[in-house]
Write an enzyme that holds these catalytic residues in place. Sequence first.
Site, PDB file in Angstrom:
ATOM      1  N   LYS A   1      69.134 -49.044  -2.325  1.00  0.00           N
ATOM      2  CA  LYS A   1      70.712 -48.410  -2.895  1.00  0.00           C
ATOM      3  C   LYS A   1      70.583 -47.887  -3.799  1.00  0.00           C
ATOM      4  O   LYS A   1      69.289 -47.440  -4.836  1.00  0.00           O
ATOM      5  CB  LYS A   1      72.309 -49.341  -2.411  1.00  0.00           C
TER       6      LYS A   1
ATOM      7  N   ARG B   1      75.083 -57.267   9.342  1.00  0.00           N
ATOM      8  CA  ARG B   1      75.054 -57.770  10.564  1.00  0.00           C
ATOM      9  C   ARG B   1      74.238 -59.007  10.912  1.00  0.00           C
ATOM     10  O   ARG B   1      74.021 -59.707  11.695  1.00  0.00           O
ATOM     11  CB  ARG B   1      75.393 -56.473  10.650  1.00  0.00           C
TER      12      ARG B   1
END
Length: 497
Positions: A280, A354
Amino acid sequence: MNFTLSNKPLATAKADCLVVAVPEKGDWPESTRQADEALGGFLGELIKSGDVTGKNASTLSVPLTKQSWPRLLVVGTGADSDRSAANFRKALTAAVGQLKEGPSKQVHLALTDTPITGGDDETSEAARLSLIGRTLEDQLYRFSGFKSEKAPALKLTKVTVSATGTGKALKDAFDLGLATGRGMNLTKDLGNTPPNVCHPSWLAEQAEQLAKDHEVIKTEILDEKQMKKLGMHSLLSVSAGSAQPARLIVMEYRGGKAKDKPHVLVGKGITFDTGGISLKPGEGMDEMKYDMGGAAGVFGAMQTIAETKPAINVVAVIAAAENMPSGTATRPGDIVTSMSGQTIEILNTDAEGRLVLCDALTYAKRFDPATVVDLATLTGAVIVALGSHATGLFSNDEALAAQLTAAGERACDRVWRLPLWDDYQSQLDSNFADMQNIGGRPAGSVTAACFLSRFTKDYRWAHLDIAGTAWNSGKAKGSTGRPVPLLVDYLLSHVGK
Ligand code: BES
Ligand code: MN
Ligand code: ZN
């Protein structure tokens, strides 16, 4: 802090401060009338002079002489027609915010007889007491354990809340509110704890502590070796780059009959999300300590359930891992086999939530669940869609979606449903595996939910994307304690069914 209910007349109430409501339009509640009478019409004068307008959530604190309460806090509660539960909560929040600043030690809160009238959410006294209890605990929260100087103790030590009676029904409602607020505060504590302390095994220790504190909670912790044996290679691909091993944390509360199928809560517990090899950008990355907000919400709800002991069965499953880049980290392009047997091409290691959830959701099957609700700070895209007011809701079951929506309305902790249509599924097509873990920019929250839906076909399931609601950024940076009120209301709606 001491919280109690009282049905004694206001004139004889002993407190350092009396808190009363003044609506902007509409009749004064009985307690406001009683206070004005005891004060010889002083409240009326404050309105005439313009010092009190009744505007929702406005406050005025006035020292008094010659009264059994040396201070009066007047809280504006807006027009009767606008007083939704959410607006009433804003007024309560403003009042408790004032009380938190001092100077009063013992306070009498006479806001219970203010009716909630706006929209369809007319509520009973019990519901209002519950909201008051929750707001008291929620707003008096502080997190200061990491400051070198101890914060001075709050002046406030006792809050007495007006009620028409102090019997079991009203007391239970108030206690439920307090327990919900304490559950939120546990969620906040876990979320706010820095990521060098709050790692997966620390979270597992918190579960063991909860089980120690509450006999009704049983816990089981799975380590990486056990998860490997179960085939949880998707979950383990996320912790592969971290020095902190992953944990699967299971907590069980069995308050219902043995044959009642449990409601399962599944929490995303990424204790820090760097993005992994798909790193990130640096700005604001500290906030990724809140990426265990789903897990924290599950903890908070479990604590509230443990304290209030409803006749239902609840199982919590938390997928705890840290997402770090390193020489052992998962690469974009890697293919893993999930516990379900489905293979996943990991194209972006930052779509890690996920990957841990899918194995936890497969694991949830073994509990033969009545419903499964997962909570996850899953996508930045849900913040673009809904901001910080509503949690994103996805479900494969209409009735479950309706129940969660109604619970969110009642609890002032709202959700908004987004589609899970098959049309979006093809965005997850992979050339090399059964699916890929990202679906491109369009509808990022929907494709994330679509990914999860491939692992939840065997039961009634809902997914809550809490990326926008679990914490506040900026000056008020901190965990919000959401969606504990929603979950508690939802779970309790199953009692006796
Ligand atoms: N934990 C983040 C989601 C997130 C981002 C929550 C910002 C709150 C604020 C999640 O793991 C993530 O990184 N999601 C990616 C998915 C993308 C790579 C498909 C995102 O939302 O950008
Ligand atoms: Mn991520
Ligand atoms: Zn994440």
